[in-house]
Design a protein around this motif. Structure first.
Motif, mmCIF file in Angstrom:
data_model
loop_
_atom_site.group_PDB
_atom_site.id
_atom_site.type_symbol
_atom_site.label_atom_id
_atom_site.label_comp_id
_atom_site.label_asym_id
_atom_site.label_seq_id
_atom_site.Cartn_x
_atom_site.Cartn_y
_atom_site.Cartn_z
ATOM 1 N N ALA A 243 20.094 0.775 2.483
ATOM 2 C CA ALA A 243 19.705 1.486 1.257
ATOM 3 C C ALA A 243 19.288 0.535 0.131
ATOM 4 O O ALA A 243 18.868 0.986 -0.938
ATOM 5 C CB ALA A 243 20.856 2.377 0.788
ATOM 6 N N LEU A 244 19.407 -0.776 0.336
ATOM 7 C CA LEU A 244 19.128 -1.718 -0.749
ATOM 8 C C LEU A 244 17.687 -1.653 -1.275
ATOM 9 O O LEU A 244 17.478 -1.820 -2.480
ATOM 10 C CB LEU A 244 19.448 -3.158 -0.314
ATOM 11 C CG LEU A 244 20.936 -3.472 -0.137
ATOM 12 C CD1 LEU A 244 21.119 -4.898 0.372
ATOM 13 C CD2 LEU A 244 21.696 -3.291 -1.452
ATOM 14 N N PRO A 245 16.670 -1.415 -0.431
ATOM 15 C CA PRO A 245 15.308 -1.405 -0.988
ATOM 16 C C PRO A 245 15.073 -0.291 -2.015
ATOM 17 O O PRO A 245 14.171 -0.388 -2.825
ATOM 18 C CB PRO A 245 14.419 -1.194 0.254
ATOM 19 C CG PRO A 245 15.244 -1.623 1.412
ATOM 20 C CD PRO A 245 16.664 -1.296 1.036
ATOM 21 N N PHE A 246 15.901 0.768 -1.991
ATOM 22 C CA PHE A 246 15.619 1.918 -2.872
ATOM 23 C C PHE A 246 16.863 2.511 -3.516
ATOM 24 O O PHE A 246 16.781 3.471 -4.280
ATOM 25 C CB PHE A 246 14.909 3.019 -2.072
ATOM 26 C CG PHE A 246 15.735 3.530 -0.916
ATOM 27 C CD1 PHE A 246 16.620 4.572 -1.097
ATOM 28 C CD2 PHE A 246 15.642 2.951 0.350
ATOM 29 C CE1 PHE A 246 17.395 5.043 -0.044
ATOM 30 C CE2 PHE A 246 16.417 3.412 1.405
ATOM 31 C CZ PHE A 246 17.301 4.460 1.204
ATOM 32 N N GLU A 283 6.099 -1.196 -4.919
ATOM 33 C CA GLU A 283 6.494 0.217 -5.037
ATOM 34 C C GLU A 283 6.187 0.965 -3.733
ATOM 35 O O GLU A 283 6.925 1.852 -3.329
ATOM 36 C CB GLU A 283 5.782 0.869 -6.222
ATOM 37 C CG GLU A 283 6.310 0.419 -7.575
ATOM 38 C CD GLU A 283 7.743 0.892 -7.846
ATOM 39 O OE1 GLU A 283 8.106 1.998 -7.428
ATOM 40 O OE2 GLU A 283 8.511 0.124 -8.468
ATOM 41 N N GLN A 284 5.084 0.580 -3.094
ATOM 42 C CA GLN A 284 4.728 1.207 -1.814
ATOM 43 C C GLN A 284 5.821 0.947 -0.770
ATOM 44 O O GLN A 284 6.214 1.842 -0.020
ATOM 45 C CB GLN A 284 3.389 0.636 -1.333
ATOM 46 C CG GLN A 284 2.865 1.283 -0.061
ATOM 47 C CD GLN A 284 2.433 2.740 -0.276
ATOM 48 O OE1 GLN A 284 1.738 3.039 -1.255
ATOM 49 N NE2 GLN A 284 2.860 3.635 0.601
ATOM 50 N N ASP A 285 6.306 -0.288 -0.737
ATOM 51 C CA ASP A 285 7.375 -0.631 0.217
ATOM 52 C C ASP A 285 8.673 0.132 -0.102
ATOM 53 O O ASP A 285 9.407 0.545 0.798
ATOM 54 C CB ASP A 285 7.674 -2.136 0.172
ATOM 55 C CG ASP A 285 6.507 -2.970 0.659
ATOM 56 O OD1 ASP A 285 5.705 -2.447 1.457
ATOM 57 O OD2 ASP A 285 6.392 -4.132 0.219
ATOM 58 N N ALA A 290 12.451 4.312 1.398
ATOM 59 C CA ALA A 290 13.214 5.514 1.030
ATOM 60 C C ALA A 290 12.869 6.676 1.960
ATOM 61 O O ALA A 290 13.761 7.331 2.514
ATOM 62 C CB ALA A 290 12.934 5.891 -0.424
ATOM 63 N N MET A 291 11.589 6.921 2.148
ATOM 64 C CA MET A 291 11.196 8.094 2.944
ATOM 65 C C MET A 291 11.560 7.907 4.412
ATOM 66 O O MET A 291 12.010 8.850 5.071
ATOM 67 C CB MET A 291 9.694 8.362 2.782
ATOM 68 C CG MET A 291 9.357 8.882 1.392
ATOM 69 S SD MET A 291 7.610 9.315 1.180
ATOM 70 C CE MET A 291 7.480 10.791 2.187
ATOM 71 N N GLN A 292 11.382 6.714 4.933
ATOM 72 C CA GLN A 292 11.676 6.507 6.350
ATOM 73 C C GLN A 292 13.185 6.499 6.616
ATOM 74 O O GLN A 292 13.626 6.874 7.697
ATOM 75 C CB GLN A 292 11.020 5.218 6.845
ATOM 76 C CG GLN A 292 9.512 5.397 6.979
ATOM 77 C CD GLN A 292 8.754 4.103 7.146
ATOM 78 O OE1 GLN A 292 9.328 3.013 7.027
ATOM 79 N NE2 GLN A 292 7.463 4.207 7.408
ATOM 80 N N ALA A 299 8.409 9.725 9.048
ATOM 81 C CA ALA A 299 7.994 10.305 7.756
ATOM 82 C C ALA A 299 6.551 9.920 7.427
ATOM 83 O O ALA A 299 6.138 8.778 7.652
ATOM 84 C CB ALA A 299 8.934 9.832 6.652
ATOM 85 N N ASP A 300 5.832 10.873 6.875
ATOM 86 C CA ASP A 300 4.428 10.663 6.529
ATOM 87 C C ASP A 300 4.369 10.084 5.108
ATOM 88 O O ASP A 300 4.425 10.812 4.119
ATOM 89 C CB ASP A 300 3.723 12.025 6.605
ATOM 90 C CG ASP A 300 2.224 11.871 6.465
ATOM 91 O OD1 ASP A 300 1.748 10.727 6.495
ATOM 92 O OD2 ASP A 300 1.550 12.909 6.310
ATOM 93 N N VAL A 301 4.280 8.774 5.002
ATOM 94 C CA VAL A 301 4.366 8.102 3.693
ATOM 95 C C VAL A 301 2.963 8.014 3.090
ATOM 96 O O VAL A 301 2.075 7.394 3.671
ATOM 97 C CB VAL A 301 4.963 6.684 3.839
ATOM 98 C CG1 VAL A 301 5.107 6.028 2.466
ATOM 99 C CG2 VAL A 301 6.305 6.752 4.551
#
Ligand code: FES
Ligand SMILES: [Fe+2]
Length: 465
Positions: A243-246, A283-285, A290-292, A299-301
């Protein structure tokens, strides 16, 4: 207290020095601004920096907690929807022994010690519906308000005429559908005990919600270790690194007010990279992570535009769901997490409609019953759903196998469960006598021990006769 009209960069406890943006800086950029209660920042300074590790291990300390703390505090025993009709009862194996919570004929919810005044038999087991409470041993019975209804062989109890043979009552008061109990006749009323909780939950009424799922699992750790694991986000770095990236752990705001001993809160923003994540990411990453993580690897990012943020996109995505109410981004996305001393965590957010309760095992300081409640809004104009059965998860059943959570959240709770058993084992292994707490990110742990100490300092309750 720092006020909402101070510059946002200044609105942070003075000793917080993380590089990540503060929660106040994050919400200042949100499309739908927060309520004033979320722009407040508490001093969050508690002097207790270390405690003796025996308080997690020692049966004598657990006994002192029962005598001087549990016997004085308001603790959560039931939800009103668990006893919807007169005669409905549940039992709660609580910190001071078993309780009966029952709705009487007048509609009042009452609590009694689950112990017969004759020879002490446990009166009720599990839950159910009764017209009277009847002891299974010699069939004494009581009305639902606790008054004595019948004694078999009444002639044989002439000596007991002068004794009070009504059911042993415990104070019970309600707030937003939660039934709290207190064994101390001299304790302040529940509203006074809850303090600022009344303000912060005024616009988030759990009286208009109901417990749609209740999960129960034994945690192999002391009750304090359990709640402490859930009231800081610091442990993402070790226990939940996915969870650290988001996860916004180092942007979380921890609020402890000196005049509010029985509550605290953590405001943890979603869609913000942690200081603890080892590299710079776009921000894209952040959005992809988060979505994946939350929706699954498939997930469709979408591709974010140049100046868009992951957080803003996530808020917009949730807001476009017609089921989500028109509320601020922070109430949509974030973990707005409150604690009620001593053993309850209550969320105030759409994304996490949860309550946690940690009940110590009366015989073993190494074990805790963890009850997880999932709330849903009461259906408008429809029948109120019947009370739910408590789902008990065995030691070898993981949260991720319970079918209740999305996989990512099941994984989080499984990581916490394993982490707690290992923490308790480490505490037992000894070493330095004391363990230490961080000044800011573990300030709610400091507060828990400070308030616990204040109860212990008053000594055992002298039971009213
Ligand atoms: S122990 Fe309950 S009636 Fe005898
Ligand atoms: Fe955790």
């Amino acid at each position: 207290m720092l006020t909402a009209d101070a510059p946002s960069s200044a609105r942070v406890a003075p000793h917080r020095a993380a590089q990540a943006p503060t929660y106040q800086q994050v919400i200042a950029r949100d499309a739908v601004p927060p309520l004033p209660i979320f722009t407040e920042v508490a001093p969050s300074e508690v002097a207790v920096d270390a405690v003796d590790r025996t308080r997690y291990l020692d049966p004598a300390f657990a006994q002192a907690e029962r005598e001087a703390m549990w016997s004085r505090v308001w603790y959560l025993a039931a939800r009103v929807e668990q006893v919807p009709e007169a005669g409905d009862f549940i039992t709660y194996e609580g910190p001071l022994g078993s309780l009966i919570v029952v709705r009487d004929d007048a509609g009042t919810i009452r609590a009694f010690r689950n112990s017969c005044p004759h020879r002490g038999m446990k009166l009720c087991v599990g839950d159910g519906a009764v017209a009277r409470i009847t002891c299974p041993f010699h069939s004494f019975s009581w009305h639902l308000d606790g008054s004595l209804a019948h004694i078999p062989s009444r002639w044989d109890f002439a000596e007991a005429e002068s004794r009070d043979l009504s059911l042993p009552a415990v104070r019970a008061e309600e707030w937003q559908g939660f039934v709290f109990v207190n064994h101390d006749p001299a304790a302040p009323p529940l509203d006074q005990y809850l303090g600022r909780m009344l303000t912060d939950f005024a616009a988030w009424d759990h009286g208009k919600r109901y417990a749609a799922k209740i999960l129960r699992k034994t945690m192999h750790a002391n009750w304090k270790a359990c709640i402490e694991t859930f009231i800081e986000a610091f442990h993402l770095v070790g226990i939940h690194p996915q969870a650290l990236p988001f996860g916004g752990d180092t942007s979380a705001q921890y609020d402890v007010w000196p005049d509010q001993p029985h509550m605290s809160r953590m405001l943890q923003p979603l869609g913000i990279k942690s200081d603890q994540y080892p590299r710079d990411i776009s921000e894209q990453d952040i959005l992809a992570a988060a979505m994946q993580t939350i929706m699954g690897p498939e997930a469709d990012v979408p591709v974010l535009s140049e100046d868009a943020t992951a957080r803003a996109f996530l808020a917009q995505m949730l807001r476009s769901n017609p089921a989500t109410p028109a509320i601020s981004d922070t109430e949509l996305l974030d973990a707005m997490q409150y604690s009620i001393f001593p053993n309850v965590v209550l969320f105030r957010s759409t994304f996490y409609p949860y309550l946690y309760r940690f009940t110590p095992d009366a015989a073993d300081p190494n074990r805790t019953t963890y009850d997880f409640y999932l709330f849903e809004p009461l259906p408008e104009g429809e029948e109120v759903p019947p009370p739910v059965e408590i789902i008990e998860l065995a030691d070898d059943t993981a949260y991720s196998q319970s079918g209740v959570f999305p996989p990512w959240l099941g994984q989080i709770y499984d990581q916490d469960t394993e982490g707690l058993a290992r923490l308790q084992a480490g505490l037992r292994a000894g070493g330095h006598d004391q363990i230490v707490y961080a000044r800011y990110q573990e300030v709610r742990l400091r507060q828990l021990h400070q308030v616990l100490d204040s109860y212990l300092a008053r000594g055992p309750v002298v039971q009213a006769t």
